[in-house]
Write an enzyme that holds these catalytic residues in place. Structure first.
Site, PDB file in Angstrom:
ATOM      1  N   PRO A 121       0.775  -1.252   0.000  1.00 28.19           N
ATOM      2  CA  PRO A 121       0.000   0.000   0.000  1.00 28.19           C
ATOM      3  C   PRO A 121       0.806   1.301   0.000  1.00 28.19           C
ATOM      4  O   PRO A 121       0.834   2.039   0.978  1.00 28.19           O
ATOM      5  CB  PRO A 121      -0.840  -0.137   1.268  1.00 28.19           C
ATOM      6  CG  PRO A 121       0.001  -0.957   2.181  1.00 28.19           C
ATOM      7  CD  PRO A 121       0.720  -1.928   1.293  1.00 28.19           C
ATOM      8  N   CYS A 122       1.399   1.619  -1.143  1.00 24.04           N
ATOM      9  CA  CYS A 122       2.136   2.877  -1.252  1.00 24.04           C
ATOM     10  C   CYS A 122       1.222   4.087  -1.119  1.00 24.04           C
ATOM     11  O   CYS A 122       1.683   5.180  -0.784  1.00 24.04           O
ATOM     12  CB  CYS A 122       2.922   2.919  -2.560  1.00 24.04           C
ATOM     13  SG  CYS A 122       1.959   2.573  -4.039  1.00 24.04           S
TER      14      CYS A 122
END
Length: 162
Positions: A121-122
Site C-alpha cells: 500500500p504505497c
C-alpha cells in the site's frame, strides 16, 4: 507471468501472477491481460482485491513475491506493508523506519517504483503534514483509496459490539 484485469472504483486494475504468487500490479489494462483468472492464486488475488474495494477486506493474504528493486526499495516496500489499514505515514517517517532519516525523497522514488500497488500500500504514504503528493496511479486514485480505507476504518471503529 499472466495478467488479469478487474474493474474497480479506481478504474481497470491488473494483477500479474506466476501461478504461485502475485508478481505485479498495474493501474489500467495491460495489453495481454485477460478477464478470467487462470489459476487458484490469480482467482484468490482477484477475490481479495474485489473484497478490498468493497470495503470487506483490510489485509491481503495472497502471497506476493517481489524479485526486483534495490535493498533500500525493498525495505521501503516491506515497511509499507506494516502501515495499518486506514492509517498513513509520511515519507520522512518511513525513511526513519528503514534507517535512513534523510531519505524522504528516496522513499518517494521507491513508492513510485512499487511493483505491486494497492496490495503493497504505497497510497498510505503521504507528504509532511499529511499533504497528498505524488502517486504512480495519479492523485485521484490515491484519494479514492485513502477515503475508502478511512470510511471502512471509521465504520468498524464505531459499529455496535466493538
Amino acid at each position: 507471468m499472466r495478467w488479469t484485469v478487474l474493474d474497480s472504483p479506481i478504474g481497470e486494475f491488473c494483477v500479474a501472477t506466476d501461478g504461485e504468487a502475485i508478481r505485479g500490479a498495474h493501474f489500467g489494462r495491460v495489453e495481454s491481460a485477460t478477464d478470467q483468472p487462470g489459476d487458484e492464486v490469480t482467482a484468490r488475488a482477484v477475490a481479495e482485491l474485489r473484497a478490498y474495494f468493497a470495503g470487506e477486506l483490510t489485509e491481503f493474504t495472497v502471497p506476493v513475491v517481489v524479485s526486483r528493486g534495490s535493498e533500500f526499495e525493498r525495505a521501503v516496500w516491506r515497511e509499507m506493508t506494516r502501515i495499518p489499514y486506514g492509517e498513513t505515514k509520511t515519507y520522512g517517517e518511513v525513511a526513519r523506519e528503514v534507517g535512513d532519516p534523510g531519505a524522504a525523497r528516496a522513499v518517494g522514488v521507491a513508492c513510485n517504483r512499487n511493483p505491486v500497488p494497492v496490495i503493497v500500500p504505497c497510497h498510505r504514504i503521504v507528504g509532511a503534514g499529511g499533504k497528498l503528493v505524488g502517486f504512480g496511479g495519479g492523485l485521484p486514485r490515491k484519494v479514492t483509496l485513502l477515503e475508502l480505507e478511512a470510511r471502512v476504518a471509521l465504520e468498524r471503529a464505531w459499529s455496535p459490539g466493538c
